[in-house]
Design an enzyme around this catalytic site. Structure first.
Site, mmCIF file in Angstrom:
data_model
loop_
_atom_site.group_PDB
_atom_site.id
_atom_site.type_symbol
_atom_site.label_atom_id
_atom_site.label_comp_id
_atom_site.label_asym_id
_atom_site.label_seq_id
_atom_site.Cartn_x
_atom_site.Cartn_y
_atom_site.Cartn_z
ATOM 1 N N PHE A 1 0.826 -1.217 0.000
ATOM 2 C CA PHE A 1 0.000 0.000 0.000
ATOM 3 C C PHE A 1 0.853 1.258 0.000
ATOM 4 O O PHE A 1 2.053 1.223 0.309
ATOM 5 C CB PHE A 1 -0.931 0.016 1.224
ATOM 6 C CG PHE A 1 -0.209 0.164 2.550
ATOM 7 C CD1 PHE A 1 0.168 1.414 3.029
ATOM 8 C CD2 PHE A 1 0.087 -0.953 3.325
ATOM 9 C CE1 PHE A 1 0.831 1.556 4.247
ATOM 10 C CE2 PHE A 1 0.752 -0.824 4.542
ATOM 11 C CZ PHE A 1 1.130 0.429 5.001
ATOM 12 N N HIS B 1 5.892 -6.839 12.788
ATOM 13 C CA HIS B 1 6.001 -5.993 11.581
ATOM 14 C C HIS B 1 4.669 -5.352 11.229
ATOM 15 O O HIS B 1 4.575 -4.603 10.261
ATOM 16 C CB HIS B 1 6.524 -6.802 10.392
ATOM 17 C CG HIS B 1 5.493 -7.622 9.672
ATOM 18 N ND1 HIS B 1 4.616 -8.470 10.321
ATOM 19 C CD2 HIS B 1 5.206 -7.740 8.338
ATOM 20 C CE1 HIS B 1 3.846 -9.068 9.433
ATOM 21 N NE2 HIS B 1 4.171 -8.646 8.224
#
Length: 380
Positions: free
Chosen positions: A147, A309
């Protein structure tokens, strides 16, 4: 932190609950003859291919391509801009132009891109074979959970984020060396078959070749994010009259590195996990519709100086697309300008864990520095 003593070495977990399949994968890792000290599971852990995503394996003398993953060097770059206020029309214009002009999904640039790394590739058969195609992949976002986003920081600044990796180039490198590892493993029985954890001795010809090719893919992934950000910031600058970037943070979360832990030199595999050395800045994104965090590492050795993460999936992509409707996904994204569903709802916010819980569960690994709230998101 919870400790499971169900394998040859302990499994230390920073999540409230580990799904059965991911836990079994962690047990498989713990039973490897070369696994060192313990296995660490981050707060966003979920099942992966061979090794759980959000898992950390330290090994003695062995590197495992599948413990790095197929998107070598996947990671994030986040930048703090000099802009403090942005209106909805500006956000819409930026999202729309970025969606139209930056190659997404399987799209590539029509002309080859420049990068000094192309001048000195490693002598690897697969790297040299894929090098020309890689020139067109550079500066492209990809699909899945990749993204670009516009974020409002609680530091009063507008931030930009880009999440992408080494594209098909890294995927081809990963698969090539995994096949080599599988072939060698049939001869030497280094790891049990059918666990997708075939390894290479780090000091072998093949192990050294993979290590060099992997590091080259890491550099390619960094350059890919840099070029994506350059394109994204140019659109942002044109719309907002931004004059400069005040801070830049970059991390990758699929890689292996030779490090020293507990007095031993080991190969640390971080698959869906980021390094969190003392004072090191990192990025932990939520979902498309939830906050993200800039964090500072606390250097905790118990996690091999590592943190999560991201938020981590609670639904597989297949399950998300079966159970989430477009209406549900759009409602969860209410107030956030977004583009990129294209019939795939697997990145909808409800497919992910609660980011606040994830951050809370690893407060001994990282401390939040800036909280970011999504304003506009382009999904790959």
């Amino acid at each position: 932190m919870k400790v499971f003593n169900i394998g040859e070495i302990p499994i230390k977990s920073w999540t409230n609950e580990v799904e059965d399949e991911a836990l079994q994968q962690a047990v498989n890792l713990s039973n490897l003859s070369f696994a060192y000290s313990h296995i660490a599971l981050m707060a966003d852990v979920h099942v992966g291919f061979g090794m759980p995503i959000g898992g950390v394996l330290a090994s003695k003398g062995v590197i495992i391509p599948n413990a790095v993953g197929v998107d070598i060097g996947c990671g994030i770059i986040a930048v703090k801009t000099d802009i403090k206020r942005i209106d909805i029309d500006q956000i819409k214009n930026i999202v729309d132009k970025a969606h139209r002009t930056i190659p997404l999904g399987h799209k590539h640039h029509k002309k080859p891109r420049e990068w000094k790394g192309f001048d000195s590739p490693p002598n690897s058969k697969i790297v040299l074979k894929e090098l020309n195609a890689a020139r067109y992949q550079l500066g492209t976002l990809g699909g899945g959970n990749h993204f670009m986003s516009i974020e409002q920081g609680n530091d009063e600044h507008i931030w930009l984020m880009v999440h992408s990796g080494s594209r098909n180039f890294g995927y081809k490198i990963a698969n090539y060396y995994n096949k080599i590892a599988n072939k060698i493993n049939k001869e030497i029985n280094l790891t049990p078959p059918k666990q997708d954890l075939a390894g290479l001795y780090i000091d072998s010809k093949e192990g050294q070749e993979y290590l060099i090719a992997m590091n080259y893919a890491l550099e390619f992934a960094i350059e890919n994010r840099n070029q994506l950000l350059e394109q994204f910031y140019a659109i942002f600058k044109e719309e907002t009259n931004s004059q400069k970037i005040l801070q830049r943070i970059g991390i990758h979360h699929n890689y292996a590195a030779i490090e020293n832990h507990f007095g031993e030199e080991v190969v640390v595999h971080r698959k869906g996990a980021i390094r969190a050395e003392l004072g090191e800045l990192g990025i932990i994104p939520g979902s498309m519709g939830t906050p993200s965090y800039i964090v500072e590492g606390l250097g905790n050795e118990e996690s091999f100086k590592t943190s999560s993460h991201g938020a981590g999936r609670v639904m597989s992509r297949k399950m998300a697309n079966k159970t989430i409707t477009k209406e549900m996904a759009n409602k969860a994204m209410e107030g956030i300008v977004h583009k990129g569903w294209r019939g795939d709802l697997s990145e909808a916010p409800m497919a992910y864990k609660d980011i606040e819980e994830v951050i809370e569960n690893q407060k001994d690994l990282v401390k939040p520095v800036v909280k970011l709230f999504p304003l506009g998101v382009i999904k790959g």
